[in-house]
Motif scaffolding. Sequence first.
Motif, PDB file in Angstrom:
ATOM      1  N   ASN A 442       0.810  -1.227   0.000  1.00 18.49           N
ATOM      2  CA  ASN A 442       0.000   0.000   0.000  1.00 18.49           C
ATOM      3  C   ASN A 442       0.840   1.272   0.000  1.00 18.49           C
ATOM      4  O   ASN A 442       0.318   2.361   0.219  1.00 18.49           O
ATOM      5  N   THR A 446      -0.474   5.135  -0.435  1.00 15.61           N
ATOM      6  CA  THR A 446      -0.170   6.092   0.638  1.00 15.61           C
ATOM      7  C   THR A 446       0.404   7.380   0.064  1.00 15.61           C
ATOM      8  O   THR A 446      -0.010   8.480   0.433  1.00 15.61           O
ATOM      9  N   GLY A 546       0.341   2.753   5.550  1.00 14.00           N
ATOM     10  CA  GLY A 546      -0.867   3.505   5.233  1.00 14.00           C
ATOM     11  C   GLY A 546      -1.311   4.418   6.351  1.00 14.00           C
ATOM     12  O   GLY A 546      -2.013   5.413   6.115  1.00 14.00           O
ATOM     13  N   VAL A 620      -6.052   3.219   3.068  1.00  9.80           N
ATOM     14  CA  VAL A 620      -4.873   2.632   2.442  1.00  9.80           C
ATOM     15  C   VAL A 620      -4.110   1.773   3.434  1.00  9.80           C
ATOM     16  O   VAL A 620      -2.989   1.388   3.199  1.00  9.80           O
ATOM     17  N   THR A 621      -4.734   1.488   4.582  1.00  3.36           N
ATOM     18  CA  THR A 621      -4.055   0.675   5.585  1.00  3.36           C
ATOM     19  C   THR A 621      -4.267  -0.799   5.288  1.00  3.36           C
ATOM     20  O   THR A 621      -5.235  -1.206   4.675  1.00  3.36           O
TER      21      THR A 621
END
Length: 638
Positions: A442, A446, A546, A620-621
């Motif tokens: 990710n 990020t 993220g 986005v984690t």
Amino acid sequence: MQRIAEVLKRYPIVAVTLGLLLVVIVLDLAGAGGPAQWLATAYVIVIIAMTAYSMVRDVIRGHFGLDILAVVAMAAAIATGEYLAAMIVVLMLTGGEALEDYAELRARRDLNALLERAPQSAHRLDPVHPDLPATDLPVNEVAIGDLLLIKPAEIVPVDGTLVGSEAEFDESSMTGESLPVLHRDGDRIFSGTVNRDRAVTMRATADAANSQYQQILSLVRDAQQQKAPTVRLADRYAVPFTIVSLIIAALAWWLSGDPVRFAAVLVLATPCPLLIAAPVAFIGGMSAAAREGIIVKGGATLEALAKSRSVAFDKTGTLSHGEPELVAVQPAHVDLDADRLLQFAASAEAHSSHVLADGVIRAARQRGLESLPVSDASEHATQGVEATVAGHLVRVGKLSFIRENDAAATAAELDPGQTAVMVAIDGRFAGSLILADALRKNAPQTVARLQEMGVERVLMVTGDNEQTARSLAGEAGIPEVYANLRPQDKVEIIRGLTERPVTMVGDGVNDAPVLAIAEVGIAMGARGSTAASESADAVIRRDDIGLVARAHEIGRHTYRVALSAIWLGIALSLGLMLIAAFGFIIPVVGALLQEVVDLAAILYALRARTGGRSRGEKTVTTHTTRSAQHAQTGSSGF
């Protein structure tokens, strides 16, 4: 009733004010207006004197706050005979502290939850007779090597390794992994995780102070002790708000000829929304961050995150997983085979704290290579390690470090994303070890999210070689790369950026100086060094890049809520002041309405606890991987 009694006991001035206000109201209703007025006037004059004294001390220190409005409002109300309104203003001022404490307590709920679940004791077993009943002792008395019993549903008190049978642990509070994680004999168990269904035995590998959960608690305590920038934020509006309020009040008196209008306007101008709402918003933002595994050490950090214009990333262990895998061994001489070169290198690297050392050592173990005897080992920060291995002087590290012994050492040919560790034996270049460390999945999202939020410059600053750094940066979408850096080089680059504030993200010991120099230093603390966490302004406790973007989102949302809460209070107060200026609001009603304005501003400020994420919004984690959870602590970037 008991809770009300406890509040009044904690805030004696509030209790006295409430009591005297009730007495004044009773006397007034009983027709004893004279005694009521004298009693109220005497008490308000005392409060005016106390407030004025505090105000003068602040002015001497160069701090111009909002107390002058409260002082003038109380004095005007007493001078015009509006003693009941004056008493309500006093109650508003003295009760403001209690109201702020209540709002802060609600906003801090998630931060306090971490502290409340901290294990206070441990069950120590006799190492000789582990079958005997365990002895309970305070968690801070646990020593390294102690054999501990962890009962079902208990929180692991210190870091350790599992002894004996396998067991499942809930690691959601530490890593964000929602599913239970199965650990076996010898696996590392972190403090703060929860044993699931069966009693297990573990051996402590750290005392309480140096265990992961206690370090988190220390960060939380630091965060709670840090004063948010809310007083500064409110004071930016203090002088103009005071001037405008006095002008409206003076014009109302001058145009109407009625001094009561002056008092009516000013009781509506008392500045509680500015003093209370903004601090509540920043504490709520810290609480929202804590829920997502981001420990923010103060409101100033949230404000800087909200305004951040540049974000710089370290590479190894930050943008990449920090778990490099050996992909090739390239001896420089025909008289040295690959396994022998790897064996020498791994034996020396056992004395290095560098994350690449883990990959070398892991590869040697997988090939069944035993460690050779080592003496006189020393690590050269950001360069490599030197040791005497089986009687031979071995150097492992950067090409420049090896060329100090052998200028003929040559750079390895690398594919994108690869890193080379060079080896010299007895002053002679012996070969290269090629490792690869994959980009976090990710990381591109990020970077893109940060740019969408208005971050003007995203850059990579790393000690790794330029080819590897540019390859990884290209995958992540980072346009600006600085490679082959020493810690002091990173500091100079961050210090020289003109787009400020700057956020720096890193995880290793060598990142500590640059994390400290940036306006916001974010440490990837799930596996990173304690030095990095201590020097950082925010610590991400999950192995998830993220959350860097999420921290910026929370900062921006919190700052917007704080400003909106201030403007809401100002707008409502100004609107009511204009109505009072035309004689439609008497001072007593105005004082009561101001309490409503306070409540509205505070309730709005509590919106910061949401963190600004709308329902259904994608993040986005990512959850940490099993291998990341089991990884040992490492530092980043040669």
